[in-house]
Motif scaffolding. Structure first.
Motif, PDB file in Angstrom:
ATOM      1  N   SER A 187       2.211 -38.992-108.561  1.00  0.00           N
ATOM      2  CA  SER A 187       3.238 -37.942-108.636  1.00  0.00           C
ATOM      3  C   SER A 187       3.850 -37.706-107.261  1.00  0.00           C
ATOM      4  O   SER A 187       3.201 -37.889-106.231  1.00  0.00           O
ATOM      5  N   GLU A 188       5.109 -37.303-107.271  1.00  0.00           N
ATOM      6  CA  GLU A 188       5.826 -37.012-106.039  1.00  0.00           C
ATOM      7  C   GLU A 188       5.806 -35.507-105.741  1.00  0.00           C
ATOM      8  O   GLU A 188       5.988 -34.694-106.646  1.00  0.00           O
ATOM      9  N   TRP A 189       5.598 -35.179-104.478  1.00  0.00           N
ATOM     10  CA  TRP A 189       5.647 -33.819-103.994  1.00  0.00           C
ATOM     11  C   TRP A 189       6.657 -33.753-102.850  1.00  0.00           C
ATOM     12  O   TRP A 189       7.067 -34.777-102.310  1.00  0.00           O
ATOM     13  N   ALA A 190       7.042 -32.546-102.482  1.00  0.00           N
ATOM     14  CA  ALA A 190       8.004 -32.375-101.391  1.00  0.00           C
ATOM     15  C   ALA A 190       7.668 -31.115-100.606  1.00  0.00           C
ATOM     16  O   ALA A 190       6.984 -30.208-101.098  1.00  0.00           O
ATOM     17  N   TYR A 191       8.145 -31.064 -99.368  1.00  0.00           N
ATOM     18  CA  TYR A 191       7.913 -29.888 -98.528  1.00  0.00           C
ATOM     19  C   TYR A 191       8.810 -28.731 -98.971  1.00  0.00           C
ATOM     20  O   TYR A 191       9.963 -28.922 -99.387  1.00  0.00           O
ATOM     21  N   VAL A 192       8.265 -27.541 -98.864  1.00  0.00           N
ATOM     22  CA  VAL A 192       9.001 -26.322 -99.204  1.00  0.00           C
ATOM     23  C   VAL A 192       9.194 -25.502 -97.932  1.00  0.00           C
ATOM     24  O   VAL A 192       8.252 -25.348 -97.136  1.00  0.00           O
ATOM     25  N   ARG A 193      10.390 -24.980 -97.753  1.00  0.00           N
ATOM     26  CA  ARG A 193      10.668 -24.087 -96.637  1.00  0.00           C
ATOM     27  C   ARG A 193      10.942 -22.705 -97.190  1.00  0.00           C
ATOM     28  O   ARG A 193      11.891 -22.504 -97.958  1.00  0.00           O
ATOM     29  N   LYS A 194      10.072 -21.776 -96.848  1.00  0.00           N
ATOM     30  CA  LYS A 194      10.236 -20.397 -97.305  1.00  0.00           C
ATOM     31  C   LYS A 194      10.816 -19.569 -96.160  1.00  0.00           C
ATOM     32  O   LYS A 194      10.211 -19.399 -95.110  1.00  0.00           O
ATOM     33  N   VAL A 195      12.017 -19.038 -96.368  1.00  0.00           N
ATOM     34  CA  VAL A 195      12.710 -18.264 -95.346  1.00  0.00           C
ATOM     35  C   VAL A 195      12.319 -16.802 -95.490  1.00  0.00           C
ATOM     36  O   VAL A 195      12.500 -16.194 -96.543  1.00  0.00           O
ATOM     37  N   ARG A 196      11.762 -16.257 -94.437  1.00  0.00           N
ATOM     38  CA  ARG A 196      11.307 -14.864 -94.498  1.00  0.00           C
ATOM     39  C   ARG A 196      12.469 -13.878 -94.412  1.00  0.00           C
ATOM     40  O   ARG A 196      12.478 -12.842 -95.076  1.00  0.00           O
ATOM     41  N   PHE A 197      13.411 -14.164 -93.566  1.00  0.00           N
ATOM     42  CA  PHE A 197      14.517 -13.256 -93.355  1.00  0.00           C
ATOM     43  C   PHE A 197      15.821 -14.021 -93.546  1.00  0.00           C
ATOM     44  O   PHE A 197      15.827 -15.223 -93.820  1.00  0.00           O
ATOM     45  N   LEU A 198      16.899 -13.325 -93.390  1.00  0.00           N
ATOM     46  CA  LEU A 198      18.188 -13.970 -93.568  1.00  0.00           C
ATOM     47  C   LEU A 198      18.425 -15.011 -92.479  1.00  0.00           C
ATOM     48  O   LEU A 198      19.112 -15.996 -92.697  1.00  0.00           O
ATOM     49  N   LYS A 199      17.811 -14.806 -91.317  1.00  0.00           N
ATOM     50  CA  LYS A 199      17.944 -15.788 -90.257  1.00  0.00           C
ATOM     51  C   LYS A 199      17.032 -16.977 -90.556  1.00  0.00           C
ATOM     52  O   LYS A 199      15.841 -16.823 -90.716  1.00  0.00           O
ATOM     53  N   THR A 200      17.651 -18.125 -90.626  1.00  0.00           N
ATOM     54  CA  THR A 200      16.892 -19.309 -91.045  1.00  0.00           C
ATOM     55  C   THR A 200      15.962 -19.840 -89.972  1.00  0.00           C
ATOM     56  O   THR A 200      15.168 -20.721 -90.235  1.00  0.00           O
ATOM     57  N   ASP A 201      16.037 -19.337 -88.739  1.00  0.00           N
ATOM     58  CA  ASP A 201      15.169 -19.874 -87.698  1.00  0.00           C
ATOM     59  C   ASP A 201      13.801 -19.215 -87.695  1.00  0.00           C
ATOM     60  O   ASP A 201      12.953 -19.557 -86.884  1.00  0.00           O
ATOM     61  N   THR A 202      13.588 -18.243 -88.558  1.00  0.00           N
ATOM     62  CA  THR A 202      12.283 -17.601 -88.666  1.00  0.00           C
ATOM     63  C   THR A 202      11.693 -17.963 -90.015  1.00  0.00           C
ATOM     64  O   THR A 202      12.103 -17.426 -91.042  1.00  0.00           O
ATOM     65  N   THR A 203      10.747 -18.910 -90.016  1.00  0.00           N
ATOM     66  CA  THR A 203      10.201 -19.415 -91.278  1.00  0.00           C
ATOM     67  C   THR A 203       8.693 -19.342 -91.280  1.00  0.00           C
ATOM     68  O   THR A 203       8.046 -19.224 -90.246  1.00  0.00           O
ATOM     69  N   SER A 204       8.133 -19.435 -92.465  1.00  0.00           N
ATOM     70  CA  SER A 204       6.682 -19.491 -92.631  1.00  0.00           C
ATOM     71  C   SER A 204       6.220 -20.928 -92.432  1.00  0.00           C
ATOM     72  O   SER A 204       7.032 -21.838 -92.322  1.00  0.00           O
ATOM     73  N   PRO A 205       4.897 -21.173 -92.401  1.00  0.00           N
ATOM     74  CA  PRO A 205       4.400 -22.554 -92.286  1.00  0.00           C
ATOM     75  C   PRO A 205       4.849 -23.403 -93.475  1.00  0.00           C
ATOM     76  O   PRO A 205       5.416 -22.911 -94.455  1.00  0.00           O
ATOM     77  N   ASN A 206       4.552 -24.725 -93.397  1.00  0.00           N
ATOM     78  CA  ASN A 206       4.971 -25.672 -94.427  1.00  0.00           C
ATOM     79  C   ASN A 206       4.115 -25.558 -95.686  1.00  0.00           C
ATOM     80  O   ASN A 206       2.896 -25.418 -95.613  1.00  0.00           O
TER      81      ASN A 206
END
Length: 476
Positions: free
Chosen positions: A362-381
């Motif tokens: 099966s194929e999986w992919a990375y998820v990017r969860k954006v905490r705030f409206l600013k995309t440069d502040t993200t949670s871990p992978n």
């Protein structure tokens, strides 16, 4: 006249006496030859006290072979690579030479009197107490030569020893005493053609025998009618070995789940143990955890040409440019058959397996969860397998289901083995041969996908070849 008559009578008596002694001597020689030529038919409890060994010194082999030819033995029945010496029980003095009772070359043989008459110089060389030539001891427990079924056992899993340890880059195994238990740690998933580093997993299994084989004809090579295998599979990360001493190996692009259960068994038919049914299954105890963060350095990825993202909801985006293939299920089931080309001298052995294979990736992919409206502040992978466009690969066409395997082993003077396998549309070739005696071997594995250009799977490595020394220690 009386003197002449007495002389004639005396001479006739002496002639008769000498003739009688000659007949006795001849009869004794014939009796000895008969006993020695039938040595292999006596009680195995007696045979075990007679040292036996194979000659593997090329020059000595040639001389023995030529001696058999010179003294009229059939060339068609001689085998220079199959010379066996049988000696009398050794004396307690280590300097005493062996007493040679029998020399076999193929299916021809010289008994003791013929050895003395035809090959006295060679006999002295063969009988030297330290045997300063290449030879391979035949274990005392082994049956006489026409029943040496032990030779068909796997060089990594011999059945005629009490303890055995083997170490290589591919596998490490341990035989636990005379229990019949084997503990094995192997790297890769050979059953589906992804050997060594390619599958991203290692496997720790315990083989346990359940039912003893009482058939005298096959009990030595097949000591148990049922063998079960239980174990676990564990994931290898992309770091470590591949960036160090194994950096020459092609980059791996396939992953395994963090934990797998492994079950399997071989069931030999009681009516004929040469036939049997085999089953092997690896299945995940859990999939990759999409709720916990992951370290990108521990996962192998396939970079796609899709330079875009897809959304799984508010402030959650999937990176479609990197796909993580994960090997989940591997199942094989089929029939097998053991074949000896000559059961009286079973030095050439085949095992045939044919059945069905199921492999799921099966194929999986990375998820990017954006905490705030600013995309440069993200949670871990994080990773997911529920994003649009991700696929699950499993058998669809007839070729995907085929599982076929042929194994050949030869253990005469020069033991070696070759295995050819087709499963999961992957061709796997494995071979081994000895380097030094019975303790140092060389093993090689080669695999390549058997798919058309339109069916290619991006994680499969073409023409993947690797070689490793094998250290094997046996305690009888």
């Amino acid at each position: 006249m009386n003197y002449f008559r007495k002389s004639v009578i005396l001479i006739a008596g002496l002639i008769a006496l000498m003739s009688s002694l000659g007949s006795v001597s001849y009869a004794l020689d014939k009796e000895q030859d008969s006993i020695l030529s039938n040595l292999k038919q006596i009680d195995p409890n007696i045979v075990r006290y007679f040292p036996r060994w194979r000659v593997c010194e090329p020059n000595l082999q040639l001389q023995i072979h030529q001696t058999f030819l010179v003294y009229g033995r059939s060339k068609d029945k001689l085998e220079m690579q199959n010379i066996v010496v049988t000696a009398a029980p050794k004396s307690s003095d280590p300097e005493d030479p062996y007493v040679i009772l029998l020399v076999e070359c193929g299916s021809e043989s010289f008994v003791a009197s013929e050895v003395d008459a035809y090959m006295s110089k060679l006999r002295n060389q063969i009988a030297e107490p330290k045997r300063p030539y290449c030879y391979r001891e035949i274990p005392a427990e082994a049956a006489p030569s026409e029943k040496q079924f032990r030779i068909i056992t796997d060089y990594l899993m011999p059945t005629d020893v009490s303890h055995s340890i083997s170490l290589s880059a591919f596998e490490q195994s341990l035989k636990i005493g005379k229990t019949g238990f084997w503990l094995r740690n192997s790297i890769g998933t050979d059953a589906v053609g992804y050997h060594f580093w390619e599958s991203g997993e290692s496997r720790l299994t315990l083989q346990r025998p359940l039912y003893e084989n009482t058939d005298p004809a096959t009990s030595t090579p097949i000591p148990y009618l049922i063998n079960t295998r239980l174990g676990i599979g564990y994931r290898m990360t992309t770091g470590g070995l591949q960036k160090g001493i194994l950096s020459f190996i092609p980059e791996r692009k396939l992953n395994s789940t963090a934990g797998k259960a492994i079950i399997g068994f071989d069931i030999n038919a009681p009516f004929d143990p040469r036939f049997g049914l085999s089953f092997n299954a690896d299945f995940p105890l859990s999939g990759p955890d999409s709720n916990n963060a992951v370290d990108k350095k521990e996962w192998a990825v396939i970079k796609t040409s899709l330079d875009q993202q897809s959304s799984l909801g508010q402030n959650v985006f999937v990176d479609n440019t990197q796909v993580l293939p994960v090997l989940r299920y591997s199942i094989q089931s089929g029939l097998f058959y053991h074949l000896w080309l000559d059961e009286k001298r079973p030095e050439n052995y085949f095992r045939f397996d044919v059945g069905l294979n199921y492999t799921e990736i099966s194929e999986w992919a990375y998820v990017r969860k954006v905490r705030f409206l600013k995309t440069d502040t993200t949670s871990p992978n994080f990773i997911t397998n529920s994003a649009p466009g991700l696929r699950t690969y499993h058998p669809i066409e007839f070729g995907d289901w085929i599982y076929a395997r042929v194994e050949y082993r030869s253990q005469s003077t020069f033991p070696f083995g070759v295995t050819l396998q087709l499963a999961n549309r992957m061709f796997l070739l494995r071979g081994y041969l000895p380097l030094v005696g019975e303790w140092l071997y060389l093993e090689a594995k080669y695999s390549t996908p058997m798919r058309t250009a339109s069916e290619e799977r991006p994680w499969e490595i073409k023409n993947f070849f690797i070689i490793s020394p094998v250290l094997r220690l046996n305690i009888r």
